[in-house]
Design an enzyme around this catalytic site. Structure first.
Site, PDB file in Angstrom:
ATOM      1  N   SER A 192     -31.034   4.351  34.434  1.00 26.45           N
ATOM      2  CA  SER A 192     -30.976   3.869  35.813  1.00 26.45           C
ATOM      3  C   SER A 192     -29.709   3.077  36.101  1.00 26.45           C
ATOM      4  O   SER A 192     -29.725   2.173  36.910  1.00 26.45           O
ATOM      5  CB  SER A 192     -32.205   3.022  36.101  1.00 26.45           C
ATOM      6  OG  SER A 192     -33.350   3.812  35.962  1.00 26.45           O
TER       7      SER A 192
ATOM      8  N   ALA B 131     -27.191   3.568  37.857  1.00 29.66           N
ATOM      9  CA  ALA B 131     -26.739   3.536  39.250  1.00 29.66           C
ATOM     10  C   ALA B 131     -27.519   2.524  40.090  1.00 29.66           C
ATOM     11  O   ALA B 131     -27.023   2.088  41.132  1.00 29.66           O
ATOM     12  CB  ALA B 131     -26.844   4.922  39.870  1.00 29.66           C
ATOM     13  N   ASP B 132     -28.714   2.154  39.664  1.00 29.61           N
ATOM     14  CA  ASP B 132     -29.526   1.229  40.468  1.00 29.61           C
ATOM     15  C   ASP B 132     -28.908  -0.173  40.538  1.00 29.61           C
ATOM     16  O   ASP B 132     -28.514  -0.625  41.610  1.00 29.61           O
ATOM     17  CB  ASP B 132     -30.956   1.151  39.925  1.00 29.61           C
ATOM     18  CG  ASP B 132     -31.840   2.294  40.429  1.00 29.61           C
ATOM     19  OD1 ASP B 132     -31.538   2.847  41.486  1.00 29.61           O
ATOM     20  OD2 ASP B 132     -32.825   2.608  39.758  1.00 29.61           O
ATOM     21  N   PRO B 133     -28.821  -0.891  39.403  1.00 30.84           N
ATOM     22  CA  PRO B 133     -28.231  -2.230  39.510  1.00 30.84           C
ATOM     23  C   PRO B 133     -26.777  -2.204  39.974  1.00 30.84           C
ATOM     24  O   PRO B 133     -26.335  -3.125  40.654  1.00 30.84           O
ATOM     25  CB  PRO B 133     -28.319  -2.774  38.072  1.00 30.84           C
ATOM     26  CG  PRO B 133     -29.377  -1.958  37.404  1.00 30.84           C
ATOM     27  CD  PRO B 133     -29.328  -0.610  38.040  1.00 30.84           C
TER      28      PRO B 133
ATOM     29  N   SER C  83     -26.991  -2.288  43.594  1.00 24.58           N
ATOM     30  CA  SER C  83     -27.520  -3.595  44.023  1.00 24.58           C
ATOM     31  C   SER C  83     -26.443  -4.664  43.991  1.00 24.58           C
ATOM     32  O   SER C  83     -26.326  -5.483  44.900  1.00 24.58           O
ATOM     33  CB  SER C  83     -28.631  -4.071  43.083  1.00 24.58           C
ATOM     34  OG  SER C  83     -29.507  -3.051  42.723  1.00 24.58           O
TER      35      SER C  83
END
Lengths: 401, 384
Positions: A168, A170-172, A175
């Protein structure tokens, strides 16, 4: 605290959408998470840890990315729910959302409406590819963002098939770029009084951290394929086996002196003497055979011994950690990176700290993640000033479900 | 009235050579700050690393240096000399933020360690970025992106079972440490300015990236090992599949996505197939067999043809774009994500900012500064 007095209405959900709110809360803002059972945050779901019943309070990841927030449970698909949210935004400074473009508009909570009620509002939409453009309706998880960004096309063994970044990442990354943009807008608002509508694209945040490859393409037309752990100027540079099941050692040699230190620590094996690998040119030229020979040496050693021994020699080296071993590592222990909170359902629950210290102080998690709807009373009575009768009436309409 | 860039009038300095603080400085420069890069007399080593135009090394034409340092100013100072240190200190008096990445063993005797500078210059934010933290017994230990991703728990899950783990491509540790430093510095500015921020790159991986997994692991839910282009413990499909012109990423986490997927590929009967009775099991134990069922449909179509189908059926999926395809994509062009910068006798296409807002898109970018081009001006400024 830096953001004391700042109130955030947080529609962000799952992972990418939840992190900006927690970082702002970590910095002292009052962050109110908007939640509903009819569209429960995916991170509140999953198998229960205690008992066998489904329970929105039991996801350990949720406890991490929503710490410090308050929870207001309200159904925004009902006009009365949306009206309450509009009143709440009027009392707030920042709105965060990561819905598919157009969702908030559908409930009468789009930017124009919100800004009309709060002219200096800062709102950050952080959809997959931005609010406009041919791909705006694309459905994504983090893995799709790494695919779009170009990162996946490099992820795989050198010259092998694309494996993609099956994490994941790309998520943080999205963010944190959102957090920076929101803070920048807050900074400008202080001197100009101006709000901002920030349209962040998770895809663009992903390509932003691929800069050197984009420039190389632009300058030289070069399109990289899978790169493995190869480095253009360093050898050895890779993850080498250590003794034991699935134990690995990252070793990166950036100078001839470091190479000599590595050879010395390994006890000067026969193959490593002489001139063949003495220079970086030689080590890069004979990279593959060098990797094989070095692997034989490292596999005889315990990873922790290798790490400590090589570190003492000034060599960049680290045993590969996983989520179970990381909390034990002295680099993290001494900085109190992993903290814990007491949770009414889960009990003792690990929560990560911040990756920086301020003025020599370890930052400490101030407040656990909220239970679903835990702060409805506070929002309805204290902030919005509703009387008991009004609240009862809204309850009858099932605005809070 | 046009909105001004958010950091108009803000002065940011970078001292110490590391791509992490260069990215932190870039984030500020792109939003209007004046960013001054303090380089050693021989220049930032990144200047000597490519990519170069036509692969011809030239310290004034490094592509990575350009990406991280466009719109900045450069001063060349030899901080081992008292006079240059004095100039640096005088210049910092007018600064708001200093990003500091030097770990030179002499820093403390020169009085320019980050914690010392934070005391000497209490009105500015001093944000140090080091691999393990300034306040760490590992302060002086060697590290780079490879070893930080290893320590940070990223690498072990990447790659094939039985083969050495991989790492995330390119220097992600620097990008992430720089991004966290920029956030922390901006937070400190909003808190009234001043103070010492001590960012650890290792801690960035351990917190924002692995922190949630660590909590899961505490409750016995550790992610299982490497599985190549699959992810263990997830419902099938969660993978990248080969197609006519490359690869396509697909993830059907919900039942609706899965049913729509089967309808899209014309195999609705597979919903009843025992192979898919438990999609997590399919994914963990029979993924190759399952991949083979869908290989023909994907193999006959290009990634953009597949994307149109995924959009129509509202299924999460995306083409694995090459760097070229991303750099030339009409969607990104329409959003003005890239801009042309005059450079090396031609122009180069550069990413700008990943967000749009009035004042948040640099109208134009100056190329990265020549080494020391700001020296004279800086001397004049601090001399007045």
């Amino acid at each position: 605290m830096s953001l004391e007095g700042i109130r955030v209405v947080d529609f962000g959900w799952v992972w990418a959408g939840a992190v900006p709110g927690h970082v702002l809360a970590d910095m002292g803002a009052e962050v109110i998470k908007i939640e509903t059972m009819t569209r429960l945050d995916y991170m509140r779901q999953g198998r229960p840890i205690v008992g066998t019943e489904k329970d929105p309070e039991q996801n350990p990841m949720f406890q991490n990315v929503n710490r410090g927030k308050l929870s207001f449970r309200v159904d925004m698909t009902k006009p009365e729910g949306a009206a309450l949210l509009l009143r709440l935004v009027a009392l707030s400074d920042v709105v965060i959302e990561n819905f598919t473009p157009g969702v908030l508009d559908k409930f009468g909570l789009g930017w124009e409406t919100l800004q009309a009620t709060r002219p200096d509002l800062i709102m950050c939409s952080m959809s997959a590819v931005g609010q406009e453009g041919p791909l705006r309706d694309i459905r994504t998880y983090a893995a799709m963002i790494s695919a779009l960004s170009g990162m996946d096309s490099l992820a795989g063994y050198e010259g092998g098939r694309v494996l993609g970044v099956q994490q994941s990442y790309a998520d943080p990354n999205a963010s944190l770029h959102a957090v920076f943009a929101i803070l920048a807008a807050l900074w400008r608002r202080r001197s100009t009084g101006e709000g901002a509508y920030i349209d962040l694209s998770q895809w663009e945040a992903g390509t932003n951290v691929m800069g050197e490859a984009v420039i190389d393409y632009s300058l030289n037309g070069r399109v990289p394929g899978t790169v493995g752990t190869r480095h253009p100027r360093k050898s050895p540079h890779g993850n080498y086996p250590a003794a034991g099941e699935d134990k690995w050692m990252a070793i990166s040699i950036s100078s001839d002196g470091e190479w000599q230190s590595l050879v010395r620590w390994l006890g000067e094996p026969e193959w490593a003497r002489g001139s063949r690998y003495a220079t970086v040119e030689g080590r890069l030229r004979h990279r593959e055979e060098l990797d094989r020979l070095l692997s034989k040496e490292t596999s005889r050693h315990d990873a922790a011994d290798l790490e400590e021994g090589l570190r003492d020699q000034g060599v960049a080296a680290a045993a590969l950690q996983n989520a179970s071993t990381m909390p034990e590592h002295p680099a993290y222990v001494q900085r109190e990176v992993f903290q814990s909170i007491e949770h009414p359902v889960l009990g003792h629950t690990p929560v990560y700290g911040l990756p920086w210290q301020g003025n020599g102080e370890v930052w400490r998690v101030p407040r656990r993640a909220p239970l679903l709807g835990e702060h409805n009373d506070y929002v309805l009575r204290e902030l919005l000033g509703l009387g008991a009768e009004e609240v009862d009436k809204l309850c009858e309409l099932q605005v809070f479900e | 009235m046009a909105s001004q860039p958010p950091f108009t009038g803000l002065r940011v300095f970078e001292y110490g050579i590391d791509p992490s603080i260069a990215y932190a400085g870039k984030l500020f420069a792109d939003l209007g700050a004046t960013v001054v890069k303090i380089e050693p007399p021989e220049g930032d080593p990144q200047r000597r690393h490519g990519p170069f135009p036509s692969d011809e090394p030239d310290p004034e034409r490094s592509g990575w240096f350009l990406y991280l340092n466009a719109n900045k100013r450069s001063v060349a100072l030899d901080t081992s000399i008292a006079g240059d240190r004095d100039l640096m200190l005088r210049a910092l008096r007018d600064a708001n933020v200093l990003f500091h990445a030097s770990r030179d063993p002499e820093l403390e005797s020169w009085g320019i360690a980050p914690d010392q500078l934070a005391r000497t210059l209490p009105h500015i934010v001093v944000a140090s970025v080091t691999p393990f933290g300034w306040n760490s017994s590992f302060r002086g230990s060697a590290a780079d992106d490879l070893t930080l991703q290893a320590l940070g728990g990223e690498s072990l899950g990447l790659g094939m079972p039985g083969r050495p783990p991989l790492k995330l491509p390119l220097d992600q540790s620097s990008y992430q440490a720089g991004l966290s430093a920029a956030i922390a510095a901006c937070g400190a500015l909003l808190g009234g300015g001043g103070g010492f921020i001590d960012v650890s790159a290792a801690d960035v991986w351990a917190t924002f990236y692995m922190g949630p997994e660590v909590a899961n692991a505490h409750f016995g839910r550790r992610k299982r090992g490497r599985a190549g282009h699959h992810v263990l413990g997830q419902p099938y499909p969660h993978t990248v599949l080969p197609c006519k012109d490359g690869f396509f990423a697909v993830q059907c986490s919900t039942r609706r996505h899965w049913q729509a997927f089967l309808e899209m590929v014309g195999r609705p009967e597979l919903a009843e197939d025992p192979l898919f009775a438990n999609r997590v099991r399919t994914n963990d134990l029979h993924s190759e067999e399952a991949d083979a069922l869908f290989a023909p449909w994907f193999g006959e179509r290009t990634k953009d043809e597949i994307l149109r189908q995924f959009l129509r059926f509202k299924i999460p999926g995306a083409p694995v774009y090459s760097i070229q395809e991303a750099a030339e994509h009409p969607h990104l062009e329409g959003r003005r994500y890239f801009t042309e910068v005059d450079y090396a006798g031609g122009s180069v296409c550069m990413p700008t900012t990943p967000y749009q807002a009035p004042g948040f898109k640099p109208e134009s970018l100056r190329p990265a500064p020549r080494l020391g081009e700001y020296n004279e001006a800086l001397r004049r400024e601090v001399g007045r």
